[in-house]
Design a protein around this motif. Structure first.
Motif, PDB file in Angstrom:
ATOM      1  N   TYR A 235     -56.771  33.102 -99.344  1.00 16.95           N
ATOM      2  CA  TYR A 235     -57.243  32.626 -98.044  1.00 16.95           C
ATOM      3  C   TYR A 235     -57.224  33.794 -97.072  1.00 16.95           C
ATOM      4  O   TYR A 235     -56.197  34.474 -96.936  1.00 16.95           O
ATOM      5  N   ASP A 236     -58.337  34.010 -96.448  1.00 15.93           N
ATOM      6  CA  ASP A 236     -58.453  35.038 -95.413  1.00 15.93           C
ATOM      7  C   ASP A 236     -57.945  36.393 -95.898  1.00 15.93           C
ATOM      8  O   ASP A 236     -57.219  37.093 -95.197  1.00 15.93           O
ATOM      9  N   GLY A 237     -58.301  36.741 -97.128  1.00 12.53           N
ATOM     10  CA  GLY A 237     -57.943  38.041 -97.683  1.00 12.53           C
ATOM     11  C   GLY A 237     -56.511  38.167 -98.192  1.00 12.53           C
ATOM     12  O   GLY A 237     -56.092  39.253 -98.576  1.00 12.53           O
ATOM     13  N   LYS A 238     -55.755  37.089 -98.200  1.00 10.77           N
ATOM     14  CA  LYS A 238     -54.375  37.119 -98.668  1.00 10.77           C
ATOM     15  C   LYS A 238     -54.222  36.213 -99.884  1.00 10.77           C
ATOM     16  O   LYS A 238     -54.903  35.207 -99.997  1.00 10.77           O
ATOM     17  N   GLU A 239     -53.302  36.569-100.763  1.00 12.28           N
ATOM     18  CA  GLU A 239     -53.019  35.765-101.930  1.00 12.28           C
ATOM     19  C   GLU A 239     -51.701  35.028-101.717  1.00 12.28           C
ATOM     20  O   GLU A 239     -50.698  35.630-101.319  1.00 12.28           O
ATOM     21  N   TYR A 240     -51.704  33.729-101.955  1.00 10.95           N
ATOM     22  CA  TYR A 240     -50.527  32.893-101.808  1.00 10.95           C
ATOM     23  C   TYR A 240     -50.139  32.378-103.186  1.00 10.95           C
ATOM     24  O   TYR A 240     -50.980  31.831-103.899  1.00 10.95           O
TER      25      TYR A 240
ATOM     26  N   ILE B   7     -58.442  28.579-106.189  1.00  8.45           N
ATOM     27  CA  ILE B   7     -57.309  27.644-106.224  1.00  8.45           C
ATOM     28  C   ILE B   7     -56.935  27.368-107.670  1.00  8.45           C
ATOM     29  O   ILE B   7     -57.780  27.013-108.482  1.00  8.45           O
ATOM     30  N   GLN B   8     -55.646  27.547-107.967  1.00  7.14           N
ATOM     31  CA  GLN B   8     -55.133  27.276-109.303  1.00  7.14           C
ATOM     32  C   GLN B   8     -53.817  26.539-109.176  1.00  7.14           C
ATOM     33  O   GLN B   8     -53.006  26.858-108.311  1.00  7.14           O
ATOM     34  N   GLY B   9     -53.627  25.564-110.030  1.00  7.92           N
ATOM     35  CA  GLY B   9     -52.369  24.820-109.991  1.00  7.92           C
ATOM     36  C   GLY B   9     -52.051  24.194-111.321  1.00  7.92           C
ATOM     37  O   GLY B   9     -52.951  23.866-112.102  1.00  7.92           O
ATOM     38  N   LYS B  10     -50.776  24.058-111.578  1.00  9.97           N
ATOM     39  CA  LYS B  10     -50.313  23.430-112.802  1.00  9.97           C
ATOM     40  C   LYS B  10     -48.980  22.767-112.488  1.00  9.97           C
ATOM     41  O   LYS B  10     -48.102  23.373-111.871  1.00  9.97           O
ATOM     42  N   ALA B  11     -48.844  21.518-112.890  1.00  8.73           N
ATOM     43  CA  ALA B  11     -47.592  20.790-112.691  1.00  8.73           C
ATOM     44  C   ALA B  11     -47.098  20.296-114.040  1.00  8.73           C
ATOM     45  O   ALA B  11     -47.895  19.962-114.909  1.00  8.73           O
ATOM     46  N   GLY B  12     -45.800  20.270-114.194  1.00  3.89           N
ATOM     47  CA  GLY B  12     -45.234  19.813-115.448  1.00  3.89           C
ATOM     48  C   GLY B  12     -43.823  19.293-115.268  1.00  3.89           C
ATOM     49  O   GLY B  12     -43.279  19.286-114.163  1.00  3.89           O
ATOM     50  N   MET B  13     -43.228  18.897-116.368  1.00  7.70           N
ATOM     51  CA  MET B  13     -41.874  18.339-116.338  1.00  7.70           C
ATOM     52  C   MET B  13     -40.835  19.342-115.861  1.00  7.70           C
ATOM     53  O   MET B  13     -39.807  18.968-115.306  1.00  7.70           O
ATOM     54  N   PHE B  14     -41.078  20.606-116.077  1.00 12.05           N
ATOM     55  CA  PHE B  14     -40.096  21.630-115.739  1.00 12.05           C
ATOM     56  C   PHE B  14     -40.544  22.488-114.567  1.00 12.05           C
ATOM     57  O   PHE B  14     -40.077  23.605-114.388  1.00 12.05           O
ATOM     58  N   GLY B  15     -41.442  21.960-113.769  1.00 10.06           N
ATOM     59  CA  GLY B  15     -41.932  22.703-112.607  1.00 10.06           C
ATOM     60  C   GLY B  15     -43.369  23.134-112.826  1.00 10.06           C
ATOM     61  O   GLY B  15     -43.992  22.832-113.841  1.00 10.06           O
ATOM     62  N   GLY B  16     -43.888  23.830-111.860  1.00  9.04           N
ATOM     63  CA  GLY B  16     -45.272  24.257-111.962  1.00  9.04           C
ATOM     64  C   GLY B  16     -45.548  25.427-111.050  1.00  9.04           C
ATOM     65  O   GLY B  16     -44.632  26.068-110.530  1.00  9.04           O
ATOM     66  N   LYS B  17     -46.844  25.679-110.848  1.00 20.38           N
ATOM     67  CA  LYS B  17     -47.230  26.782-109.982  1.00 20.38           C
ATOM     68  C   LYS B  17     -48.501  26.406-109.232  1.00 20.38           C
ATOM     69  O   LYS B  17     -49.279  25.551-109.674  1.00 20.38           O
TER      70      LYS B  17
ATOM     71  N   PHE C 142     -49.446  16.583-105.646  1.00 23.95           N
ATOM     72  CA  PHE C 142     -49.889  17.721-104.840  1.00 23.95           C
ATOM     73  C   PHE C 142     -50.918  18.559-105.602  1.00 23.95           C
ATOM     74  O   PHE C 142     -52.001  18.860-105.096  1.00 23.95           O
ATOM     75  N   VAL C 143     -50.614  18.918-106.829  1.00 22.14           N
ATOM     76  CA  VAL C 143     -51.521  19.743-107.628  1.00 22.14           C
ATOM     77  C   VAL C 143     -52.818  18.988-107.907  1.00 22.14           C
ATOM     78  O   VAL C 143     -53.907  19.554-107.796  1.00 22.14           O
ATOM     79  N   ASP C 144     -52.725  17.714-108.228  1.00 16.97           N
ATOM     80  CA  ASP C 144     -53.924  16.911-108.510  1.00 16.97           C
ATOM     81  C   ASP C 144     -54.881  16.884-107.332  1.00 16.97           C
ATOM     82  O   ASP C 144     -56.098  16.831-107.511  1.00 16.97           O
ATOM     83  N   PHE C 145     -54.367  16.913-106.123  1.00 20.41           N
ATOM     84  CA  PHE C 145     -55.215  16.921-104.938  1.00 20.41           C
ATOM     85  C   PHE C 145     -56.164  18.122-104.951  1.00 20.41           C
ATOM     86  O   PHE C 145     -57.311  18.032-104.555  1.00 20.41           O
ATOM     87  N   PHE C 146     -55.706  19.254-105.454  1.00 18.83           N
ATOM     88  CA  PHE C 146     -56.482  20.477-105.430  1.00 18.83           C
ATOM     89  C   PHE C 146     -57.325  20.716-106.689  1.00 18.83           C
ATOM     90  O   PHE C 146     -58.371  21.331-106.625  1.00 18.83           O
ATOM     91  N   VAL C 147     -56.850  20.280-107.832  1.00 19.82           N
ATOM     92  CA  VAL C 147     -57.542  20.626-109.075  1.00 19.82           C
ATOM     93  C   VAL C 147     -58.369  19.495-109.655  1.00 19.82           C
ATOM     94  O   VAL C 147     -59.022  19.662-110.668  1.00 19.82           O
TER      95      VAL C 147
END
Length: 114
Positions: free
Chosen positions: A92-97, A77-87, A108-113
């Motif tokens: 999961y189950d062999g697939k990349e999202y 799990i990787q996430g980054k949020a910022g003023m101009f958007g994030g990623k 949302f990102v803080d919940f995961f990271v």
């Protein structure tokens, strides 16, 4: 539809819990496999230990459920949020999202990271 209406619908359908952790996002790559190949705008919502992915409509409403993902089984799990958007991305189950997030996705990102 107004955002408040969407949140009430999500809660009523048990797709969102009292923490109200959700975000709209756009897919950075197609999701294939069991849920078919999709691109475009999605709604990501969390209820307990489950991440739901729904098609998002232009009027802020949501459509077909594309995935039900158990958060405890998510990997890399990787996430980054910022003023101009994030990623946000995970495996999961062999697939990349991979998702591109809007500017106000910190909760949302803080919940995961965190």
């Amino acid at each position: 539809m107004k955002e408040e209406q969407i949140l009430n619908c999500l809660k009523k359908e048990t797709l969102l819990d009292e923490k109200t952790i959700y975000t709209y996002a756009s897919l950075r790559s197609a999701i294939g496999g069991a849920i078919g190949s999709i691109n475009g705008l999605v709604l990501l919502s969390i209820n307990g230990n489950i991440l739901y992915i729904h098609q998002a409509n232009i009027d802020n409403s949501y459509g077909e459920r594309l995935a039900k993902i158990y958060i405890s089984d998510m990997k890399n799990i990787q996430g980054k949020a910022g003023m101009f958007g994030g990623k946000f991305s995970f495996n999961y189950d062999g697939k990349e999202y991979k998702f591109k997030l809007p500017a106000k996705a910190e909760k949302f990102v803080d919940f995961f990271v965190m």
